[in-house]
Design a protein around this motif. Structure first.
Motif, mmCIF file in Angstrom:
data_model
loop_
_atom_site.group_PDB
_atom_site.id
_atom_site.type_symbol
_atom_site.label_atom_id
_atom_site.label_comp_id
_atom_site.label_asym_id
_atom_site.label_seq_id
_atom_site.Cartn_x
_atom_site.Cartn_y
_atom_site.Cartn_z
ATOM 1 N N UNK A 42 30.962 35.274 45.492
ATOM 2 C CA UNK A 42 32.338 34.820 45.261
ATOM 3 C C UNK A 42 32.861 35.305 43.915
ATOM 4 N N UNK A 43 32.004 35.400 42.916
ATOM 5 C CA UNK A 43 32.450 35.856 41.598
ATOM 6 C C UNK A 43 33.012 37.271 41.691
ATOM 7 N N UNK A 44 32.283 38.171 42.326
ATOM 8 C CA UNK A 44 32.752 39.552 42.468
ATOM 9 C C UNK A 44 34.024 39.610 43.310
ATOM 10 N N UNK A 45 34.093 38.786 44.341
ATOM 11 C CA UNK A 45 35.283 38.750 45.187
ATOM 12 C C UNK A 45 36.499 38.291 44.387
ATOM 13 N N UNK A 46 36.358 37.230 43.613
ATOM 14 C CA UNK A 46 37.475 36.737 42.804
ATOM 15 C C UNK A 46 37.896 37.795 41.779
ATOM 16 N N UNK A 47 36.937 38.459 41.166
ATOM 17 C CA UNK A 47 37.278 39.517 40.205
ATOM 18 C C UNK A 47 38.041 40.653 40.890
ATOM 19 N N UNK A 48 37.640 41.004 42.097
ATOM 20 C CA UNK A 48 38.342 42.048 42.845
ATOM 21 C C UNK A 48 39.755 41.587 43.190
ATOM 22 N N UNK A 49 39.891 40.361 43.642
ATOM 23 C CA UNK A 49 41.213 39.815 43.974
ATOM 24 C C UNK A 49 42.108 39.853 42.742
ATOM 25 N N UNK A 50 41.591 39.400 41.614
ATOM 26 C CA UNK A 50 42.390 39.395 40.381
ATOM 27 C C UNK A 50 42.824 40.805 39.994
ATOM 28 N N UNK A 51 41.921 41.760 40.121
ATOM 29 C CA UNK A 51 42.256 43.145 39.800
ATOM 30 C C UNK A 51 43.364 43.662 40.697
ATOM 31 N N UNK A 52 43.246 43.410 41.992
ATOM 32 C CA UNK A 52 44.262 43.868 42.936
ATOM 33 C C UNK A 52 45.602 43.182 42.691
ATOM 34 N N UNK A 53 45.573 41.896 42.347
ATOM 35 C CA UNK A 53 46.817 41.208 42.013
ATOM 36 C C UNK A 53 47.439 41.795 40.746
#
Length: 120
Positions: A42-53
């Protein structure tokens, strides 16, 4: 990990994490006490989401792109067309950055010339 730890480690607010889960970008397990439990990915997923946002991607596009990053589990779909669109977005950003750099350089030359003429 609990939502507070995920929030602290990722830099995303607990509210944002709950929103990511609500729109289907992130998954958690509910414990018997109602708390959310997130796995280590989940940590990597949230970081990816934040980057894309941060790049300006709307959540609807992130929902389609995330499975192609491997952050939402195994890639289950053909991501070729989608990744082509992401490539186009990147190329558009590069073009905008070049134009901004050219404009900044032109302004710098103008200011330098104006300063030189004032000093003369």
């Amino acid at each position: 990990m609990k939502i507070g730890e995920l929030s602290e480690r990722s830099g995303a607010s607990a509210r944002s994490i709950r929103y990511y889960e609500q729109v289907g970008l992130l998954r958690s397990q509910r414990l018997s006490n109602g708390y959310r439990e997130f796995d280590d990915d989940a940590l990597r997923t949230v970081e990816t989401i934040k980057t894309l946002l941060d790049l300006g991607f709307p959540t609807e596009l992130i929902e389609r792109v995330l499975p192609c990053t491997g952050d939402a589990g195994p890639v289950e779909q053909d991501c070729g067309v989608l990744m082509q669109r992401v490539t186009e977005i990147r190329d558009e950003m590069d073009a905008k950055a070049r134009r901004l750099t050219e404009t900044r350089d032109a302004l710098s030359r103008f200011l330098a010339q104006a300063e030189a003429e004032r000093a003369a």
